[in-house]
Motif scaffolding. Structure first.
Motif, mmCIF file in Angstrom:
data_model
loop_
_atom_site.group_PDB
_atom_site.id
_atom_site.type_symbol
_atom_site.label_atom_id
_atom_site.label_comp_id
_atom_site.label_asym_id
_atom_site.label_seq_id
_atom_site.Cartn_x
_atom_site.Cartn_y
_atom_site.Cartn_z
ATOM 1 N N MET A 15 0.833 -1.213 0.000
ATOM 2 C CA MET A 15 0.000 0.000 0.000
ATOM 3 C C MET A 15 0.864 1.257 0.000
ATOM 4 O O MET A 15 0.567 2.233 -0.700
ATOM 5 N N LYS A 16 1.937 1.250 0.784
ATOM 6 C CA LYS A 16 2.822 2.418 0.842
ATOM 7 C C LYS A 16 3.619 2.579 -0.447
ATOM 8 O O LYS A 16 3.876 3.700 -0.895
ATOM 9 N N ALA A 17 4.016 1.463 -1.052
ATOM 10 C CA ALA A 17 4.746 1.534 -2.318
ATOM 11 C C ALA A 17 3.829 2.008 -3.448
ATOM 12 O O ALA A 17 4.274 2.722 -4.352
ATOM 13 N N VAL A 21 4.337 4.858 -6.453
ATOM 14 C CA VAL A 21 4.253 4.506 -7.873
ATOM 15 C C VAL A 21 3.173 5.330 -8.565
ATOM 16 O O VAL A 21 3.331 5.718 -9.727
ATOM 17 N N ASP A 22 2.094 5.655 -7.852
ATOM 18 C CA ASP A 22 1.031 6.466 -8.443
ATOM 19 C C ASP A 22 1.511 7.874 -8.798
ATOM 20 O O ASP A 22 0.929 8.527 -9.659
ATOM 21 N N GLN A 41 8.530 9.835 0.996
ATOM 22 C CA GLN A 41 8.220 8.459 1.385
ATOM 23 C C GLN A 41 9.475 7.582 1.325
ATOM 24 O O GLN A 41 10.349 7.777 0.490
ATOM 25 N N ALA A 42 9.521 6.596 2.199
ATOM 26 C CA ALA A 42 10.680 5.704 2.259
ATOM 27 C C ALA A 42 10.777 4.831 1.013
ATOM 28 O O ALA A 42 11.882 4.496 0.561
ATOM 29 N N ALA A 43 9.652 4.456 0.426
ATOM 30 C CA ALA A 43 9.657 3.585 -0.747
ATOM 31 C C ALA A 43 10.134 4.309 -2.007
ATOM 32 O O ALA A 43 10.428 3.658 -3.007
ATOM 33 N N SER A 44 10.230 5.634 -1.966
ATOM 34 C CA SER A 44 10.614 6.373 -3.169
ATOM 35 C C SER A 44 12.049 6.053 -3.599
ATOM 36 O O SER A 44 12.360 6.083 -4.788
ATOM 37 N N GLU A 45 12.917 5.707 -2.657
ATOM 38 C CA GLU A 45 14.292 5.354 -3.017
ATOM 39 C C GLU A 45 14.322 4.056 -3.822
ATOM 40 O O GLU A 45 15.022 3.953 -4.833
ATOM 41 N N PHE A 70 9.091 7.616 -21.335
ATOM 42 C CA PHE A 70 8.110 7.973 -20.309
ATOM 43 C C PHE A 70 7.657 6.700 -19.608
ATOM 44 O O PHE A 70 7.812 5.588 -20.128
ATOM 45 N N VAL A 71 7.118 6.851 -18.421
ATOM 46 C CA VAL A 71 6.668 5.704 -17.631
ATOM 47 C C VAL A 71 5.291 5.300 -18.150
ATOM 48 O O VAL A 71 4.297 5.953 -17.881
ATOM 49 N N SER A 72 5.245 4.228 -18.923
ATOM 50 C CA SER A 72 3.970 3.817 -19.505
ATOM 51 C C SER A 72 3.142 3.022 -18.508
ATOM 52 O O SER A 72 1.936 3.231 -18.400
ATOM 53 N N ARG A 73 3.783 2.117 -17.781
ATOM 54 C CA ARG A 73 3.063 1.324 -16.783
ATOM 55 C C ARG A 73 3.958 1.123 -15.572
ATOM 56 O O ARG A 73 5.178 0.978 -15.706
ATOM 57 N N ALA A 74 3.351 1.110 -14.411
ATOM 58 C CA ALA A 74 4.068 0.830 -13.168
ATOM 59 C C ALA A 74 3.051 0.289 -12.173
ATOM 60 O O ALA A 74 1.947 0.810 -12.061
ATOM 61 N N TRP A 75 3.439 -0.787 -11.497
ATOM 62 C CA TRP A 75 2.510 -1.360 -10.526
ATOM 63 C C TRP A 75 3.281 -2.039 -9.403
ATOM 64 O O TRP A 75 4.478 -2.294 -9.508
ATOM 65 N N VAL A 76 2.542 -2.314 -8.331
ATOM 66 C CA VAL A 76 3.108 -2.972 -7.160
ATOM 67 C C VAL A 76 2.235 -4.172 -6.830
ATOM 68 O O VAL A 76 1.025 -4.031 -6.655
ATOM 69 N N ASP A 77 2.845 -5.344 -6.778
ATOM 70 C CA ASP A 77 2.155 -6.558 -6.369
ATOM 71 C C ASP A 77 2.616 -6.939 -4.967
ATOM 72 O O ASP A 77 3.720 -6.585 -4.549
ATOM 73 N N GLU A 78 1.768 -7.688 -4.286
ATOM 74 C CA GLU A 78 2.109 -8.109 -2.937
ATOM 75 C C GLU A 78 3.002 -9.342 -2.985
ATOM 76 O O GLU A 78 2.737 -10.290 -3.717
ATOM 77 N N GLY A 79 4.073 -9.300 -2.205
ATOM 78 C CA GLY A 79 4.968 -10.439 -2.087
ATOM 79 C C GLY A 79 4.609 -11.262 -0.862
ATOM 80 O O GLY A 79 3.575 -11.042 -0.226
ATOM 81 N N PRO A 80 5.459 -12.209 -0.502
ATOM 82 C CA PRO A 80 5.176 -13.013 0.686
ATOM 83 C C PRO A 80 5.285 -12.186 1.962
ATOM 84 O O PRO A 80 6.048 -11.229 2.026
#
Length: 117
Positions: A15-17, A21-22, A41-45, A70-80
């Protein structure tokens, strides 16, 4: 032509990442790097490193110009999720979930608006 980069098992909650990304989705690559460089945000690095890797992949593997990316797509999936336990009062234990995420960034080449063929 598109180039991608991915980091897996990043120690940021999804959620924070996703908040980070948004911020960059749809932006020119250089502008997205500037946004990430000054994001609090910490995830920005981590996202900055993934974006830089995607840009490098585009330049090295496909000979694309850095200025047209340009950034065409970017997403974050949940890991373990790492499950840890914390001792509490009267012999009880509370579970602490340490979430991980998989961050993917895809950059694509686009002709600048002022240029004609």
């Amino acid at each position: 032509m598109e180039a991608r980069a991915q980091v897996r098992f990043a120690r940021h909650t999804p959620m924070k990442a996703r908040r980070v990304v948004d911020l960059i989705r749809g932006l020119p690559a250089s502008e997205a790097q500037a946004v990430l460089q000054f994001a609090p945000q910490a995830a920005s690095e981590t996202v900055y490193k993934v974006l830089s890797s995607a840009i490098a992949n585009a330049e090295h593997n496909f000979n694309l110009d850095r200025d047209t990316l340009f950034v065409s797509r970017a997403w974050v999936d949940e890991g373990p999720t790492l499950k840890r336990f914390r001792p509490r009062a009267q012999g009880r234990a509370y579970r602490i979930n340490k979430r991980t995420s998989h961050i993917t960034v895809i950059v694509e080449s686009r002709e600048p608006k002022g240029r004609t063929r």
